[in-house]
Design an enzyme around this catalytic site. Structure first.
Site, mmCIF file in Angstrom:
data_model
loop_
_atom_site.group_PDB
_atom_site.id
_atom_site.type_symbol
_atom_site.label_atom_id
_atom_site.label_comp_id
_atom_site.label_asym_id
_atom_site.label_seq_id
_atom_site.Cartn_x
_atom_site.Cartn_y
_atom_site.Cartn_z
ATOM 1 N N HIS A 5 0.865 -1.207 0.000
ATOM 2 C CA HIS A 5 0.000 0.000 0.000
ATOM 3 C C HIS A 5 0.892 1.244 0.000
ATOM 4 O O HIS A 5 1.732 1.390 -0.864
ATOM 5 C CB HIS A 5 -0.942 -0.088 1.210
ATOM 6 C CG HIS A 5 -2.021 0.946 1.282
ATOM 7 N ND1 HIS A 5 -2.403 1.752 0.251
ATOM 8 C CD2 HIS A 5 -2.825 1.288 2.327
ATOM 9 C CE1 HIS A 5 -3.383 2.552 0.639
ATOM 10 N NE2 HIS A 5 -3.659 2.295 1.896
ATOM 11 N N HIS A 46 -2.041 -2.258 -9.648
ATOM 12 C CA HIS A 46 -3.028 -1.605 -8.778
ATOM 13 C C HIS A 46 -4.302 -2.442 -8.765
ATOM 14 O O HIS A 46 -4.684 -3.027 -9.780
ATOM 15 C CB HIS A 46 -3.352 -0.193 -9.309
ATOM 16 C CG HIS A 46 -3.997 0.671 -8.278
ATOM 17 N ND1 HIS A 46 -5.346 0.625 -8.028
ATOM 18 C CD2 HIS A 46 -3.472 1.569 -7.414
ATOM 19 C CE1 HIS A 46 -5.626 1.479 -7.060
ATOM 20 N NE2 HIS A 46 -4.511 2.068 -6.662
ATOM 21 N N ASP A 87 2.920 5.431 -6.577
ATOM 22 C CA ASP A 87 4.103 5.276 -5.713
ATOM 23 C C ASP A 87 5.400 5.139 -6.496
ATOM 24 O O ASP A 87 6.478 5.313 -5.945
ATOM 25 C CB ASP A 87 3.918 4.051 -4.803
ATOM 26 C CG ASP A 87 2.819 4.293 -3.788
ATOM 27 O OD1 ASP A 87 1.831 3.544 -3.799
ATOM 28 O OD2 ASP A 87 2.931 5.265 -3.021
HETATM 29 C C1 SDX Z 1 -1.300 2.140 -3.365
HETATM 30 O O1 SDX Z 1 -6.060 0.782 -3.070
HETATM 31 C C2 SDX Z 1 -5.525 1.935 -3.414
HETATM 32 O O2 SDX Z 1 -6.151 2.756 -3.958
HETATM 33 C C3 SDX Z 1 -4.074 2.117 -3.023
HETATM 34 C C4 SDX Z 1 -3.436 3.423 -3.429
HETATM 35 C C5 SDX Z 1 -4.052 4.585 -2.701
HETATM 36 O O3 SDX Z 1 -3.926 5.717 -3.208
HETATM 37 O O4 SDX Z 1 -4.564 4.383 -1.576
HETATM 38 O O5 SDX Z 1 -3.580 3.617 -4.825
HETATM 39 C C6 SDX Z 1 -1.942 3.446 -3.099
HETATM 40 O O6 SDX Z 1 -1.266 1.331 -2.483
HETATM 41 C C7 SDX Z 1 -0.766 1.846 -4.754
HETATM 42 C C8 SDX Z 1 -0.192 0.384 -4.879
HETATM 43 C C9 SDX Z 1 1.213 0.393 -4.301
HETATM 44 N N1 SDX Z 1 1.726 -0.974 -4.192
HETATM 45 C C10 SDX Z 1 2.729 -1.424 -4.996
HETATM 46 O O7 SDX Z 1 3.247 -0.763 -5.907
HETATM 47 C C11 SDX Z 1 3.236 -2.827 -4.643
HETATM 48 C C12 SDX Z 1 3.399 -3.653 -5.926
HETATM 49 N N2 SDX Z 1 2.066 -3.911 -6.477
HETATM 50 C C13 SDX Z 1 1.387 -5.083 -6.029
HETATM 51 O O8 SDX Z 1 1.756 -5.727 -4.914
HETATM 52 C C14 SDX Z 1 -0.037 -5.231 -6.532
HETATM 53 O O9 SDX Z 1 -0.074 -4.790 -7.815
HETATM 54 C C15 SDX Z 1 -1.114 -4.535 -5.721
HETATM 55 C C16 SDX Z 1 -1.084 -4.954 -4.289
HETATM 56 C C17 SDX Z 1 -0.969 -3.058 -5.804
HETATM 57 C C18 SDX Z 1 -2.461 -4.934 -6.322
HETATM 58 O O10 SDX Z 1 -2.595 -6.269 -6.145
HETATM 59 P P1 SDX Z 1 -3.968 -7.034 -6.586
HETATM 60 O O11 SDX Z 1 -4.924 -6.136 -7.227
HETATM 61 O O12 SDX Z 1 -4.439 -7.812 -5.408
HETATM 62 O O13 SDX Z 1 -3.479 -7.906 -7.743
HETATM 63 P P2 SDX Z 1 -2.846 -9.320 -7.537
HETATM 64 O O14 SDX Z 1 -1.874 -9.276 -6.396
HETATM 65 O O15 SDX Z 1 -3.942 -10.310 -7.508
HETATM 66 O O16 SDX Z 1 -1.987 -9.458 -8.888
HETATM 67 C C19 SDX Z 1 -2.624 -9.871 -10.081
HETATM 68 C C20 SDX Z 1 -1.507 -10.550 -10.886
HETATM 69 C C21 SDX Z 1 -0.773 -11.615 -10.053
HETATM 70 O O17 SDX Z 1 -0.258 -12.581 -10.960
HETATM 71 P P3 SDX Z 1 -1.089 -14.008 -11.090
HETATM 72 O O18 SDX Z 1 -1.250 -14.518 -9.683
HETATM 73 O O19 SDX Z 1 -2.422 -13.601 -11.732
HETATM 74 O O20 SDX Z 1 -0.210 -14.839 -11.970
HETATM 75 O O21 SDX Z 1 -0.515 -9.567 -11.220
HETATM 76 C C22 SDX Z 1 0.713 -9.903 -10.601
HETATM 77 C C23 SDX Z 1 0.399 -10.872 -9.476
HETATM 78 O O22 SDX Z 1 1.520 -11.730 -9.245
HETATM 79 N N3 SDX Z 1 1.277 -8.661 -10.066
HETATM 80 C C24 SDX Z 1 2.568 -8.331 -10.140
HETATM 81 C C25 SDX Z 1 2.634 -7.061 -9.544
HETATM 82 N N4 SDX Z 1 1.421 -6.685 -9.134
HETATM 83 C C26 SDX Z 1 0.584 -7.689 -9.453
HETATM 84 N N5 SDX Z 1 3.648 -8.984 -10.654
HETATM 85 C C27 SDX Z 1 4.826 -8.321 -10.546
HETATM 86 N N6 SDX Z 1 4.979 -7.111 -9.999
HETATM 87 C C28 SDX Z 1 3.912 -6.449 -9.488
HETATM 88 N N7 SDX Z 1 4.063 -5.252 -8.933
#
Ligand code: SDX
Length: 435
Positions: free
Chosen positions: A272, A313, A370
């Site tokens: 997050h 996201h 971020d």
């Molecule tokens: C913020 O909610 C909000 O609005 C948050 C925010 C706000 O203003 O409050 O916008 C701020 O928190 C932005 C996000 C910051 N976090 C990151 O940058 C961390 C890296 N990103 C991830 O961990 C991930 O993308 C999330 C947590 C942000 C979102 O995760 P989801 O929606 O639960 O998606 P998921 O984990 O189910 O991923 C879907 C697929 C997966 O692959 P499969 O299992 O389908 O094979 O995408 C892949 C994930 O492995 N994936 C990534 C990835 N993010 C998702 N693979 C590599 N790198 C990544 N960053």
């Protein structure tokens, strides 16, 4: 969809029930399934609330497919261009932008509440010098509930607004105090002649001691403008994890300072708000452009826990509109500060490679807010472990707006999700001597 409904049929018993569809003013409608357990004896299963609306709200609207973000109906791009952060905080709390008198009064109210109690300032002396500023912020903000509790009536809307203004006023002071403690510099008091962002930068970087006001402050107006924009972009984002935490804690009737402290704690996670700090840590680990393909491959490997921080996201399956704005600001700030930090070039190389990679394209993983904010904070001289604290200062505007909205709705119930129980069935416990 007036009077439309969703028909749910249990294939085992053949029973079917219609559940009313609640119409949204924008975006997805919702199905009111509150009677589901009574009708069918079962719950919905939605870990992470991917398809679940936890509340009604009029504050922020996001369209993840079209990269739309509206605060009270205003596009983020317009607010970023025409407003300052305090105007946006007023908008989020009140539903309308302030006129000149309302803005002047709101600014004065926030400034009046920027000072912290001298006993609270001494809390910082209890932290080790290298305590993480987020840990200090969680603790000190939560401790405000020790100073503002006896005279607090959260059923009174006027009292609630005072809490909101107090939190908006004190967050920058507490954040800057966390930093000053971590670098062993004297605490700097907020000044009545400076604006919100200027005051924060002065409390962070002023050379003055805690005993007198440094008349010769110099804060680069470009940095104030950049910080103002960063705070606007981070101010709110509907029911994200930390805002949902504030709502859940607030739904129990808890002290509002404890609610915001819980929100700061939730924001800290690298998935997050902690992602901005994690982006810089990741860039340092990658080290140089030659290593990028190796780390991109790791991010794509489902057996490798490594993720490309700052990408992806839950809602945006296209560019995060905030990232679009920050990306151009990032280049401006790098040019202005003539930052030749190799980490910035590395970040831009990662962005270019990832955006062309099929894995990221197919999974709709784009740079989020971020990815760029950390780079800009670093160029502004903000230390990496303060990045998420910066996010918390801005998001306090959204958190208090949602808390006010929830507390102003008498029908808001206490948050209490159910579960899919997979534990042991009932069994008898025998005395240890017989085991
Ligand atoms: C913020 O909610 C909000 O609005 C948050 C925010 C706000 O203003 O409050 O916008 C701020 O928190 C932005 C996000 C910051 N976090 C990151 O940058 C961390 C890296 N990103 C991830 O961990 C991930 O993308 C999330 C947590 C942000 C979102 O995760 P989801 O929606 O639960 O998606 P998921 O984990 O189910 O991923 C879907 C697929 C997966 O692959 P499969 O299992 O389908 O094979 O995408 C892949 C994930 O492995 N994936 C990534 C990835 N993010 C998702 N693979 C590599 N790198 C990544 N960053």
């Amino acid at each position: 969809m007036a009077n439309e409904a969703l028909l749910i049929k249990h294939t085992g018993s053949g029973k079917q029930v219609e559940y009313p569809i609640l119409s949204a003013s924008m975006g997805a409608d919702t199905v009111d399934i509150r009677a589901l357990h009574k009708d069918f004896g079962c719950f919905t299963f939605d870990p992470g609330f991917i398809a679940t609306a936890s509340c009604k709200s009029k504050i922020t609207y996001i369209d993840g497919d079209n990269g739309t973000l509206l605060y009270r109906g205003y596009p983020i791009e317009q607010l970023a261009q025409h407003c300052d952060f305090i105007e946006v905080a007023y908008l989020l709390m009140n539903g309308e932008l302030p006129d000149a008198t309302q803005l002047r009064n709101f600014n004065e109210e926030i400034l009046d509440r920027a000072t912290i109690h001298e006993s609270l300032r001494k809390f910082f002396d209890g932290f080790h010098y290298d305590a993480h500023p987020m840990a200090m912020s969680i603790s000190v903000v939560g401790s405000l509930s020790a100073f503002y509790h006896s005279d607090l009536d959260i059923r009174d809307p006027v009292s609630r607004r005072v809490c909101a203004a107090r939190l908006l006023g004190k967050m920058p002071t507490i954040a800057a105090a966390s930093f000053r403690h971590s670098v062993g510099r004297p605490f700097v008091y907020p000044r009545i002649d400076l604006g919100y962002c200027e005051n924060f930068l002065n409390m962070m970087f002023s050379r003055s001691s805690q005993t007198y006001i440094d008349q010769n402050h110099y804060i680069d107006p470009e940095f104030v403008k950049a910080l103002n924009l960063l705070f606007i972009l981070h101010a709110d984002h509907e029911q994200n994890a930390s805002t949902s935490t504030v709502r859940l804690v607030g739904s129990t009737g808890a002290n509002p300072y404890a609610c915001i402290s819980a929100g700061i704690a939730a924001l800290w996670g690298p998935a997050h708000g902690g992602a901005n700090e994690a982006v810089l840590t990741m860039l340092s680990e990658i080290g140089n452009v030659d290593n990028v393909p190796k780390y991109i491959a790791r991010a794509k490997d489902s057996n490798d826990p490594f993720r490309l921080m700052g990408f992806g996201h839950r809602v945006y399956k296209h560019f995060d509109p905030r990232a679009t704005i920050l990306r151009s600001m990032c280049h401006d700030i790098l040019k202005k500060t003539r930052s030749n930090d190799p980490l910035f070039e590395l970040a831009l190389a990662i962005e270019e490679i990832a955006l062309k990679d099929d894995y990221f394209i197919e999974k709709k993983l784009y740079p989020n807010v971020d990815f760029y904010s950390g780079i800009i904070y670093k160029a502004l001289g903000i230390p990496v472990d303060m990045f998420t604290v910066m996010f918390a200062i801005a998001r306090t505007a959204g958190w208090v707006a949602h808390w006010l909205e929830m507390m102003g709705d008498a029908s808001s119930p206490i948050g209490r999700p159910r579960q899919l129980y997979l534990g042991p069935e009932q069994r008898d416990c025998v005395a240890i001597k017989d085991r």
